[in-house]
Write a protein that holds these residues in place. Structure first.
Motif, PDB file in Angstrom:
ATOM      1  N   MET A  65     -20.481 -50.514  62.453  1.00 13.96           N
ATOM      2  CA  MET A  65     -20.802 -51.870  63.450  1.00 13.96           C
ATOM      3  C   MET A  65     -21.980 -51.531  64.327  1.00 13.96           C
ATOM      4  N   ARG A  66     -22.107 -50.142  64.635  1.00 15.27           N
ATOM      5  CA  ARG A  66     -23.253 -49.829  65.755  1.00 15.27           C
ATOM      6  C   ARG A  66     -23.026 -50.439  67.168  1.00 15.27           C
ATOM      7  N   ALA A  67     -21.509 -50.436  67.338  1.00 14.86           N
ATOM      8  CA  ALA A  67     -21.016 -51.084  68.528  1.00 14.86           C
ATOM      9  C   ALA A  67     -21.149 -50.064  69.878  1.00 14.86           C
ATOM     10  N   HIS A  68     -21.728 -50.330  70.858  1.00 15.68           N
ATOM     11  CA  HIS A  68     -21.383 -49.617  71.829  1.00 15.68           C
ATOM     12  C   HIS A  68     -20.323 -49.408  72.492  1.00 15.68           C
ATOM     13  N   ALA A  69     -19.468 -50.746  72.346  1.00 17.33           N
ATOM     14  CA  ALA A  69     -17.829 -50.684  72.914  1.00 17.33           C
ATOM     15  C   ALA A  69     -17.411 -51.645  71.895  1.00 17.33           C
ATOM     16  N   LEU A  70     -15.949 -51.172  71.502  1.00 19.15           N
ATOM     17  CA  LEU A  70     -15.114 -51.990  71.049  1.00 19.15           C
ATOM     18  C   LEU A  70     -13.699 -52.247  71.979  1.00 19.15           C
TER      19      LEU A  70
END
Length: 102
Positions: free
Chosen positions: A95-100
């Motif tokens: 996802m390349r998310a900084h936070a989930l």
């Protein structure tokens, strides 16, 4: 997001300060500080393309950081995975998310 990652403006509708009338707004990628999206909204059955969005944000951030010399990303990316955790495979790195959130 593909257009935004390339530096294009997005034109859409928004509310004025009174909250009543609709007006056209222009959004440029450099005006965005945070993207927060729900992976699977509760009532719609939609699965949002969080991997593709994350890739576009990462590409924009990489380009912006190389041009400005900044070490922090311009756009932070948060994915709400409350409805998807435990139901489908979730890979934060893809996802390349900084936070989930879950």
């Amino acid at each position: 997001w593909k257009d935004l990652a390339k530096g294009s403006e997005i034109i859409g509708e928004g509310c004025d300060h009174d909250g009543g009338r609709r007006q056209m707004v222009r959004i440029k990628p450099e005006d965005i500080a945070l993207v927060c999206i729900t992976h699977i909204p509760t009532n719609s059955g939609i699965i949002n393309p969080v991997n593709e969005i994350g890739k576009c944000i990462e590409e924009f951030n990489t380009k912006a950081m190389s041009e400005t010399g900044d070490t922090l990303p311009s756009i932070l990316y948060i994915v709400d995975a409350c409805q998807s955790i435990g139901q489908i495979s979730v890979d934060v790195q893809c996802m390349r998310a900084h936070a989930l959130t879950a």
